[in-house]
Structures are given as structure tokens and as C-alpha cells.
Enzyme design. Sequence first.
Site, short mmCIF file in Angstrom:
data_model
loop_
_atom_site.label_atom_id
_atom_site.label_comp_id
_atom_site.label_asym_id
_atom_site.label_seq_id
_atom_site.Cartn_x
_atom_site.Cartn_y
_atom_site.Cartn_z
N ASP A 82 72.21 17.89 20.60
CA ASP A 82 73.13 17.32 21.57
C ASP A 82 72.80 17.87 22.97
O ASP A 82 72.68 19.09 23.14
CB ASP A 82 74.56 17.73 21.16
CG ASP A 82 75.64 16.98 21.91
OD1 ASP A 82 75.39 15.86 22.37
OD2 ASP A 82 76.76 17.52 22.00
N ASP A 104 68.80 14.96 27.82
CA ASP A 104 69.82 14.61 28.80
C ASP A 104 69.28 14.85 30.22
O ASP A 104 69.42 15.93 30.77
CB ASP A 104 71.09 15.43 28.56
CG ASP A 104 72.20 15.04 29.54
OD1 ASP A 104 71.96 14.18 30.41
OD2 ASP A 104 73.30 15.60 29.43
N HIS A 180 83.75 14.89 28.97
CA HIS A 180 83.82 15.94 27.94
C HIS A 180 85.12 16.74 28.04
O HIS A 180 85.71 16.83 29.11
CB HIS A 180 82.62 16.89 28.07
CG HIS A 180 81.33 16.23 27.71
ND1 HIS A 180 80.35 15.95 28.63
CD2 HIS A 180 80.86 15.78 26.51
CE1 HIS A 180 79.34 15.37 28.02
NE2 HIS A 180 79.61 15.25 26.74
N ALA A 213 84.19 11.40 23.53
CA ALA A 213 85.00 10.38 22.87
C ALA A 213 86.15 10.94 22.04
O ALA A 213 86.75 10.21 21.25
CB ALA A 213 84.11 9.48 22.01
N ILE A 255 82.16 13.48 18.98
CA ILE A 255 83.46 14.15 18.86
C ILE A 255 83.25 15.64 18.65
O ILE A 255 82.67 16.07 17.64
CB ILE A 255 84.25 13.55 17.67
CG1 ILE A 255 84.52 12.06 17.93
CG2 ILE A 255 85.55 14.32 17.44
CD1 ILE A 255 85.06 11.30 16.74
N ASP A 256 83.69 16.42 19.59
CA ASP A 256 83.67 17.87 19.48
C ASP A 256 85.06 18.45 19.70
O ASP A 256 85.58 19.22 18.88
CB ASP A 256 82.68 18.46 20.50
CG ASP A 256 82.49 19.96 20.31
OD1 ASP A 256 83.02 20.51 19.33
OD2 ASP A 256 81.83 20.59 21.14
P1 13P Z 1 84.43 15.52 23.42
O1 13P Z 1 84.55 16.72 24.30
O2 13P Z 1 85.26 14.38 23.91
O3 13P Z 1 84.70 15.85 21.99
O4 13P Z 1 82.90 15.02 23.52
C1 13P Z 1 81.89 15.65 22.79
C2 13P Z 1 80.53 15.22 23.19
O5 13P Z 1 80.32 14.27 23.93
C3 13P Z 1 79.41 15.99 22.65
O6 13P Z 1 78.19 15.57 23.18
O1 G3H Z 2 79.14 17.88 25.03
C1 G3H Z 2 79.13 19.05 24.73
C2 G3H Z 2 79.67 19.50 23.42
O2 G3H Z 2 81.08 19.42 23.40
C3 G3H Z 2 79.14 20.85 23.07
O3 G3H Z 2 79.77 21.86 23.79
O4 G3H Z 2 77.93 23.17 24.84
O5 G3H Z 2 80.18 24.19 24.41
O6 G3H Z 2 78.64 23.69 22.51
P1 G3H Z 2 79.08 23.33 23.90
ZN ZN Z 3 78.28 14.89 25.19
#
Ligand code: 13P
Ligand code: G3H
Ligand code: ZN
Length: 311
Positions: A82, A104, A180, A213, A255-256
Amino acid sequence: MALITSKDMFAKALNSDYAIGAFNVNNMEIIQGIMEGAQAENARVILQVSAGARKYAKPAYLVKLVEAAIIDTGIDVCLHLDHGADFEICKDCVDNGFTSVMIDGSKYPFEENLALTKQVVDYAHDKGVVVEAELGKLAGIEDDVNVDARSATFTDPAEAQEFVERTGVDSLAVAIGTSHGAYKFKGTPYLDFERLKEIHKLIPDTPLVLHGASTVLPEFVEKCNQYGGKIPGAQGVPEDMIKEAAKYGVCKVNIDTDVRLAMTAEIRKYLTEHPEDFDPRLYLGPARAAITEMVRHKIRDVLNSSGTMAL
Ligand code: 13P
Ligand code: G3H
Ligand code: ZN
């Protein structure tokens, strides 16, 4: 059951009204929680790892845990990097078991983003790995930024078409108003569906990706706050909007934040109600189960991807 790319799952999702959930993972309980949710729904799933997650867990652990989860559940997984920031991290993941990487380059000017993406595509495709890129910038909710200023950073449909044609990238993350984290909109949530439709019309064969999302489910925010948390006025993407996006080429929904909230709410609750306990299994177990239920809800009620393992 295996580690697979997203090619086939996206091809099937592209002209349907469902999307594949892409959930961020950082440790064993999160991986298990998500995978048990996918197993219960017999659903295709993507597990994604950020640079921060790799640093936290150390790269080899997450790959091995995902392999173990595939053996345990019988569910195929696309293992995805990601927000890869440069060629090197993408190469490292391609070389070490990932089946999909995101480069990215959205912070760079168009031609630079394009050249960087092309470099990753050339390397990854040679090794059978698929690539996601991003064009446009995800909106923040900074003060004083009105709708027009915000949408100036959204993905330009004509640019998206040129970008995909010149890079050969497998999927494209688009900026249409999501962002995010837990604070996505000031006031009424707004996504630019006309823009999404236009992008999908120009590049109908390219799976689109929606970052940022999470719905930021109120039940979890409230539970966090009920048990000592102080999360102020969170606001996410309404579930109806995610369902709608799936009709216009969005195949992958990231979704995170909802995973983090589901987990944290349960840990807060357990520790508040059982201040005498100190065995991590006692609070991580319910947290893992809460992730499973949340993921099942997303798959079944929002993404509409239950049963997609059988397709
Ligand atoms: P959220 O912060 O909305 O869950 O998005 C996660 C995301 O885009 C990870 O790449
Ligand atoms: O888009 C980012 C994700 O929510 C991951 O977050 O970089 O804190 O692991 P992070
Ligand atoms: Zn993202």
C-alpha cells in the site's frame, strides 16, 4: 488456495456491482480477524501492507503470517504493498512474495508520476506482479478549502486515460473526494460521482481503486469514547456511497481506519471491564473477533462480495 494477483478478481468485479475489500494489516490478530471474516463470507480479499506496517512488523513476518492464514482458511489472498513511495520499496516487495504493489507517485507532477509508475510496471510485470498507481490527490479537510479548491486536486479523466495508456498500469487509484483517516468531510459528505463515471467511461477496462474508504463506523467511535477514548467528531464515507462507487469501475476499496477502530474499541472495553487482567490473549481475542464481524459486515452489506471465492 494460494497467493494470487488481483487480475482475475478485478476482471470479474469490473462490470459487476461488487468490489473487493482491501484491508490493511499490521500483525497476526489483524490478519486472522480479516481472513476469518473473508472465510465466513467465502469472499475474495486483498491484504495490504504499508511501509509503516513493514517497519512495525518487519517484512518477513507479515508475508509468512499471510501464507499461514491462506493455509488455515483456504481463502486465496492478493498480498499488496500500500502506498509504495519509490521504486526500491516496490522492487523489494516484488522480490519478496508480494503479488501486487502500489507505486504512489501522486505527489509528483504528471510526467514524473508517469515515468516512475512505468519503471515499476516494467519491473513488476516481468515477475508476474501487478501494479496500482494513483493520479490526483486525496483531499484533506483543511480549513478554508472550499469544494472548488478541493476538486482542483481530483483526478482529471483525460489525464487518467493518457496515464493508463502510457504506463500499462493494472489499476488506478482515483481522487474523487475521499481522504485517509477518521476525519474525511467537514459537513455533508460529498464524492464526485460524475467525475468517477467519466473516468470509467474513458478507461472502461481499468479497475479503479478507492482509497480512504472507511465509513468510520459510529458504533466503534462511540465504544472507544465510552471506554476512555477521546476521538472527536469523526466522519467517514457513507456506506451507500461505497455501494454506488462499485457500479462505476471501482473494484478495490481500501479500509484501514475501520479495522483500527474495531480493534481499539474492543481492547478499551475489555481492559476497562477487566482491570485485573493482563494476559494479552484475553483482550486481543475479542479484538480479533470484532475485526472479523466488521469485515463480514463490509463484505456482505457494503461491498457485496460474499461468495466471490466461488466465481
Ligand atoms: P481509510 O483511512 O479510510 O481506512 O483508508 C485506508 C487506505 O486508503 C489505505 O491505503
Ligand atoms: O493509507 C494509509 C494506511 O491507512 C496505512 O497507514 O501508513 O499508518 O500504516 P500507515
Ligand atoms: Zn490509501
